[in-house]
Design an enzyme around this catalytic site. Structure first.
Site, short mmCIF file in Angstrom:
data_model
loop_
_atom_site.label_atom_id
_atom_site.label_comp_id
_atom_site.label_asym_id
_atom_site.label_seq_id
_atom_site.Cartn_x
_atom_site.Cartn_y
_atom_site.Cartn_z
N ASN A 43 1.38 -4.18 -2.26
CA ASN A 43 1.55 -5.17 -1.19
C ASN A 43 1.85 -6.58 -1.71
O ASN A 43 2.78 -7.24 -1.23
CB ASN A 43 0.34 -5.17 -0.27
CG ASN A 43 -0.96 -5.45 -0.99
OD1 ASN A 43 -1.14 -5.12 -2.16
ND2 ASN A 43 -1.91 -6.07 -0.31
N GLU A 93 -11.05 -4.49 -6.58
CA GLU A 93 -10.78 -5.27 -5.36
C GLU A 93 -10.15 -4.30 -4.38
O GLU A 93 -9.03 -3.83 -4.58
CB GLU A 93 -9.86 -6.45 -5.66
CG GLU A 93 -9.91 -7.52 -4.58
CD GLU A 93 -8.77 -7.42 -3.60
OE1 GLU A 93 -9.02 -6.86 -2.50
OE2 GLU A 93 -7.67 -7.88 -3.90
N CYS A 130 -4.83 -7.07 1.93
CA CYS A 130 -6.23 -6.64 1.98
C CYS A 130 -7.09 -7.62 2.75
O CYS A 130 -8.09 -7.24 3.36
CB CYS A 130 -6.77 -6.47 0.56
SG CYS A 130 -6.58 -7.95 -0.48
N VAL A 176 -9.60 5.32 -3.49
CA VAL A 176 -9.19 5.42 -4.89
C VAL A 176 -10.15 4.63 -5.78
O VAL A 176 -10.50 5.05 -6.88
CB VAL A 176 -7.74 4.95 -5.08
CG1 VAL A 176 -7.36 4.95 -6.56
CG2 VAL A 176 -6.78 5.84 -4.30
N GLY A 177 -10.58 3.47 -5.29
CA GLY A 177 -11.52 2.65 -6.05
C GLY A 177 -12.83 3.36 -6.33
O GLY A 177 -13.39 3.26 -7.44
N GLY A 202 -6.64 -1.94 -4.87
CA GLY A 202 -6.07 -0.90 -4.02
C GLY A 202 -7.07 -0.41 -3.00
O GLY A 202 -7.99 -1.13 -2.60
N SER A 203 -6.92 0.82 -2.58
CA SER A 203 -7.73 1.35 -1.48
C SER A 203 -9.16 1.64 -1.94
O SER A 203 -9.42 1.91 -3.12
CB SER A 203 -7.10 2.63 -0.94
OG SER A 203 -7.24 3.70 -1.86
N THR A 204 -10.06 1.63 -0.98
CA THR A 204 -11.46 1.90 -1.28
C THR A 204 -11.66 3.33 -1.77
O THR A 204 -12.44 3.59 -2.69
CB THR A 204 -12.33 1.63 -0.04
OG1 THR A 204 -12.25 0.23 0.26
CG2 THR A 204 -13.78 2.01 -0.28
#
Length: 492
Positions: A162, A261, A295, A243-244, A239-241
């Site tokens: 993004n 983040e 985000c 994947v995090g 990135g996304s939660t």
């Protein structure tokens, strides 16, 4: 090589290659990655994916080069960082064009992103001068304590699609400046603006071979190989939660330092004595900038019932007039979503919210990957309010009191950013301090980032902080060395 005629990006060459050990080369993976312009859907370029072998070599090369880089004079490191800033300033229009074609950025958003990238790199240029040691006093007679700030070694950076250039540089610049070597893996949807372009900038700035590496693999081929590799002592992921969480599980098991983040479900709260026109302007910018693919973007607008009608009427009128479409045009605010899958996902969330009782106040339209604003009225329980939209969809939630506004704002697993509008700063400040988020902006909107402040989230929105001294701490470690200058008495 990026060929003239495929795209207008033709000043830097070899942007469609891997950058390993100071060499631009074709990846050895099995698959090709087609880079498409999100607006026109035309091919920008194609990249032969990196294999696990390429990743291994990048990490091993970085490890070998880092020890020498750590010993390079601080003034020389700072000079290289400052040269990177000058290169970006001189190539500003080129960077903007890459962001438009590679990431679907509007010119408005691309300019903001380049400014952010310049700011964090310029600030990082001060870090080599701050790798100092301290001498805390000792409780033991004759002991001299030294505590040294040191680089971690090799840092693996995983960037998103993004804000690809800035959100990669936010980790790359402080990591390199503090004496680390970096292996960067950009999102495969934005490999140029989030990856190889940064490799070119640092190569031109004079970073030694092996200190900055860029690999663009397909996850279907390499799986967790980038994160599980034994060389990197830190993984920085944006990135996304979902994947995090997975990355956090791996790095926790392997005892690697991690900065995450992640996603957000950011509220903008409008209390009963707020400046409504100001709140409307802030909410529109915070929601629709870069089509909501941020985000920190406003996901829920929580409005006191006494000003609900005034706010909603004004917000819808403003949203209707926002320019959408071609990101090349100077006045376009809402450009394309990154791909058609995102469009269909968001439309599905809107339909589900309708079934759950949400009222559509403004029905958006879809043209290719461009989606115009959707505005819904609902509760915290409808799909568009429970989930991060990452698109131009917002749910307005009316509440009866300030207490209810706070409860609704905090009723989410996320805690990245937020905003509150109130009649007095003191009232807004008291409210903001009770919000369970890493960042809150009073009489503004949720999309803010600056190089000298602490950026990061609470709860499922992440771990760690970027910016200022917080970045300096994240990308370094400390070593305690003591010297016993006089004989020490032992109890035996």
């Amino acid at each position: 090589m990026v060929l003239k005629g495929e795209t207008r990006i033709n000043k830097y060459t070899d942007l469609n290659k891997q950058f390993v050990g100071g060499q631009w080369r074709t990846g050895t993976g099995e698959s090709g990655i087609e880079v498409l312009n999100p607006y026109t859907q035309q091919k920008v370029t194609s990249i032969q994916a990196a294999s696990q072998k390429d990743i291994d070599e990048a990490y091993e090369t970085a490890k070998a080069a880092q020890k020498e880089w750590a010993e390079v004079n601080a003034f020389e490191k700072s000079r290289i960082m400052e040269k990177a800033v000058r290169i970006m300033e001189e190539r500003r229009e080129e960077l903007i064009q890459v962001l438009i074609e590679d990431a679907g950025s509007t010119r408005i958003k691309a300019n903001v992103e380049v400014d952010f990238t310049l700011a964090i790199t310029r600030h990082s240029a001060s870090f080599p001068m701050r790798m100092e040691g301290t001498m805390p006093p000792s409780i033991i007679p004759g002991k001299e304590n030294h505590v040294y700030r040191k680089p971690l070694g090799v840092v693996g950076v995983i960037g998103p699609f993004n804000f690809p250039m800035y959100l990669a540089m936010r980790s790359v610049a402080p990591a390199i400046a503090t004496g680390n070597a970096v292996v960067l893996k950009p999102d495969s949807q934005t490999p140029l603006s989030g990856g190889t372009l940064l490799g070119k900038i640092f190569e031109e700035a004079g970073v030694p071979a092996g200190i900055m590496n860029v690999v663009v693999p397909k996850i279907s081929e390499v799986g967790d190989g980038f994160v599980e590799h034994p060389v990197p002592r830190m993984i920085s992921f944006t990135g996304s939660t979902g994947v995090g969480r997975h990355i956090g599980e791996i790095t926790g098991r392997m005892i690697k330092k991690t900065v995450l983040e992640l996603g957000g479900n950011n509220p903008l709260v409008v209390l009963d004595d707020a400046d409504i026109p100001l709140a409307i302007q802030g909410a529109a910018f915070g929601k629709f900038m870069h089509s909501g693919q941020i985000c920190m973007a406003v996901n829920r607008i929580i409005v006191h019932k006494d000003v609900y009608d005034e706010f909603t009427k004004g917000f819808i009128e403003l949203a209707k007039g926002l320019k959408s479409g071609d990101p090349e045009k100077e006045d376009t605010l809402i450009g394309p979503l990154i791909n058609q899958d995102s469009v269909q996902r968001i439309l599905g969330e809107v339909e589900k919210a309708k079934e759950e009782g949400a009222e559509v106040l403004l029905e958006g339209k879809v043209d290719g990957n461009v989606m115009t604003p959707f505005v819904l009225k609902g509760t915290n329980e409808v799909s568009t309010a429970k989930h991060e939209m990452f698109g131009p969809v917002v749910t307005i939630i009316p509440v009866d009191s300030e207490e209810e506004a706070l409860r609704v704002a905090n009723d989410t697993e996320y805690g990245l950013s937020g905003a509150v509008h109130a009649g007095t700063d003191s009232k807004a400040m008291a409210f903001a301090k009770k919000m369970e988020t890493g960042m809150v902006h009073i009489n503004d909107q949720s999309v803010n980032d600056e190089p000298l402040v602490a950026f990061g989230g609470e709860k499922s929105s992440g771990i760690g902080r970027f910016g200022g001294d917080w970045s300096l701490d994240e990308f370094t470690t400390f070593q305690w060395i003591s010297v016993q200058n006089t004989s020490r008495e032992y109890p035996f």
